[in-house]
Design an enzyme around this catalytic site. Structure first.
Site, mmCIF file in Angstrom:
data_model
loop_
_atom_site.group_PDB
_atom_site.id
_atom_site.type_symbol
_atom_site.label_atom_id
_atom_site.label_comp_id
_atom_site.label_asym_id
_atom_site.label_seq_id
_atom_site.Cartn_x
_atom_site.Cartn_y
_atom_site.Cartn_z
ATOM 1 N N GLY A 98 0.774 -1.231 0.000
ATOM 2 C CA GLY A 98 0.000 0.000 0.000
ATOM 3 C C GLY A 98 0.806 1.281 0.000
ATOM 4 O O GLY A 98 0.349 2.290 0.536
ATOM 5 N N ASN A 139 -6.032 2.982 -12.736
ATOM 6 C CA ASN A 139 -5.021 1.999 -12.348
ATOM 7 C C ASN A 139 -3.625 2.571 -12.565
ATOM 8 O O ASN A 139 -3.414 3.385 -13.476
ATOM 9 C CB ASN A 139 -5.192 0.727 -13.179
ATOM 10 N N HIS A 163 0.248 1.442 -13.520
ATOM 11 C CA HIS A 163 0.999 0.316 -14.101
ATOM 12 C C HIS A 163 2.472 0.711 -14.204
ATOM 13 O O HIS A 163 2.794 1.826 -14.631
ATOM 14 C CB HIS A 163 0.458 -0.032 -15.488
ATOM 15 N N ASN A 220 1.432 3.133 -2.605
ATOM 16 C CA ASN A 220 0.684 4.084 -3.426
ATOM 17 C C ASN A 220 -0.533 4.608 -2.673
ATOM 18 O O ASN A 220 -0.907 5.778 -2.813
ATOM 19 C CB ASN A 220 0.251 3.439 -4.745
#
Length: 209
Positions: free
Chosen positions: A12, A107, A109, A14
């Site tokens: 976690g 999202n 990536h 981010n």
């Protein structure tokens, strides 16, 4: 106030970056719910430490992934969530989930999409592929989620240079640093209604700081 839901599978970091950006920049948004498909995901503790509702949902408790995602939809809808953030979530979402939150799922990536995306491209596997290919640059991408895997419209990207002696771990750390910049930035832009989506093209309104 923008109500945010976050899906995680790991530590976690981010998620932590999102928390700090909302707090430090006074963004009119709040993470209302964090859900993990991994029981020991440290991100759940990060949420609990801030008094944020956190849940662990085990897909083994459901008949299939469709039923699992229906439960996710139920949890997020119950709290009127307006933006779903995938912050290191390692499951592919069902079409039902994506339709329920169409153009409201983003999202992060760890590559410059469309390169090194798709099934099997996640975590360190991405960095390994980048190095094996001999790339001179890599980076991170924030994108909307559609029914493909890593194929949604690109919101933000940032580049890192690859050194000659680069390792998987060193590249991972470089990319993670910029992930912590651009994912919270995308959340901020969404909260400020500065993201305009036209087919596959994303326009950012106003000046980027």
């Amino acid at each position: 106030m923008l109500k945010i839901g976050v899906l995680i599978s790991g530590s976690g970091t981010n998620l932590q970056a999102i928390f700090e950006t909302i707090e430090n920049e006074n963004i009119n948004a709040k993470v209302e719910l964090v859900i993990s498909n991994k029981k020991d995901a440290y991100g759940l503790k990060r949420a609990k430490s801030r008094g944020i509702k956190s849940l662990y949902l085990d897909y083994k408790d459901f008949n299939n992934m469709e039923d699992y995602d229906l439960k996710l939809i139920e949890e997020f809808k119950e709290r009127d969530i307006e933006l779903i953030v995938l912050a290191g979530y390692l499951k592919v979402l069902s079409s039902n989930f994506i339709e329920a939150f169409k153009n409201k799922i983003i999202n992060i990536h760890p590559s410059l999409l469309p390169s090194f995306g798709g099934k099997g491209c996640y975590g360190e596997k991405v960095h390994e592929k980048v190095l094996n290919y001999g790339c001179k640059y890599s980076g991170a991408t924030v994108h909307f989620v559609d029914n493909g895997v890593d194929t949604g419209p690109i919101i933000l990207q940032k580049i890192v240079e690859i050194d000659e002696d680069e390792t998987i771990n060193s590249l991972k750390q470089k990319v993670l640093t910029i992930e912590h910049e651009i994912l919270p930035m995308a959340v901020k832009l969404f909260a400020e209604e500065r993201i305009v989506l036209n087919s596959r093209k994303v326009k950012i309104l106003g000046e980027m700081k």
